[in-house]
Design a protein around this motif. Sequence first.
Motif, mmCIF file in Angstrom:
data_model
loop_
_atom_site.group_PDB
_atom_site.id
_atom_site.type_symbol
_atom_site.label_atom_id
_atom_site.label_comp_id
_atom_site.label_asym_id
_atom_site.label_seq_id
_atom_site.Cartn_x
_atom_site.Cartn_y
_atom_site.Cartn_z
ATOM 1 N N PRO A 1 34.846 41.902 44.988
ATOM 2 C CA PRO A 1 34.314 41.489 46.295
ATOM 3 C C PRO A 1 34.756 40.094 46.724
ATOM 4 C CG PRO A 1 32.612 42.604 45.031
ATOM 5 C CD PRO A 1 33.787 42.420 44.105
ATOM 6 N N TRP A 2 34.885 39.182 45.759
ATOM 7 C CA TRP A 2 35.282 37.821 46.131
ATOM 8 C C TRP A 2 36.707 37.796 46.685
ATOM 9 C CZ3 TRP A 2 39.514 35.421 44.022
ATOM 10 C CH2 TRP A 2 40.007 35.914 42.811
ATOM 11 N N LYS A 3 37.553 38.709 46.202
ATOM 12 C CA LYS A 3 38.914 38.783 46.737
ATOM 13 C C LYS A 3 38.894 39.273 48.184
ATOM 14 C CE LYS A 3 41.611 39.432 42.511
ATOM 15 N NZ LYS A 3 42.558 40.320 41.784
ATOM 16 N N ASN A 4 38.034 40.249 48.462
ATOM 17 C CA ASN A 4 37.910 40.735 49.836
ATOM 18 C C ASN A 4 37.482 39.605 50.767
ATOM 19 O OD1 ASN A 4 38.516 43.267 48.869
ATOM 20 N ND2 ASN A 4 36.415 44.003 48.871
ATOM 21 N N GLY A 5 36.510 38.823 50.303
ATOM 22 C CA GLY A 5 36.038 37.704 51.108
ATOM 23 C C GLY A 5 37.119 36.659 51.324
#
Length: 202
Positions: free
Chosen positions: A107-111
Amino acid sequence: MAARIDVLVLGFANLVADGISMGFGDYVSSKSEKDVATRERRVIEWDVTNQRNPQVRELLQQYQALGMDESDANTVVSIFSKYKDILIDEKMVNEKATLPPDESEKPWKNGLVTFVSFLAFGCAPLLAFIVLHPFTKNDTLKFIGACVLSALALALLGIARAKIAGQNYAFSAVITVFNGVIAGAAAYFLGWALRNITGVED
């Protein structure tokens, strides 16, 4: 002159703030979706482990309800039932309409991607004013430059979207630019109207 610099500074500050908001929103959304899928999978895993036969029968009935004849449904379910993880994933899709959680998804990569993309495409109109400033003092030319750069950025965004979705590049680019034109025009005329209503001068 100072007022124009202030506008640029505020523009970049707002761009970064919006980018952080968008990126964090994407992170929260992706993480929540993954957490929900993980929780649902745990529930189904418990059901399959502790109530295997009823779960297998439910899956059999679901396939038959979709139009599969009893013999084929039995064959498919008997194969799936040999593999616990596959059986769990199938029940997630059929019962919960939820895809199994992707453990490789971060998820942090998506953000982060959302944040960087927002900054990259959002800074186009502001960059036009900075790039053209040493060459001209004409605000109209700078405005036109900002419009052109914005259109190019939107076209690139549309092409990238088309490549991912497997759509027509030209059509996607035109639609994306058109959407940007409508949004930009709405913001411009709203600002113009408010300026005239409030009587604000340069």
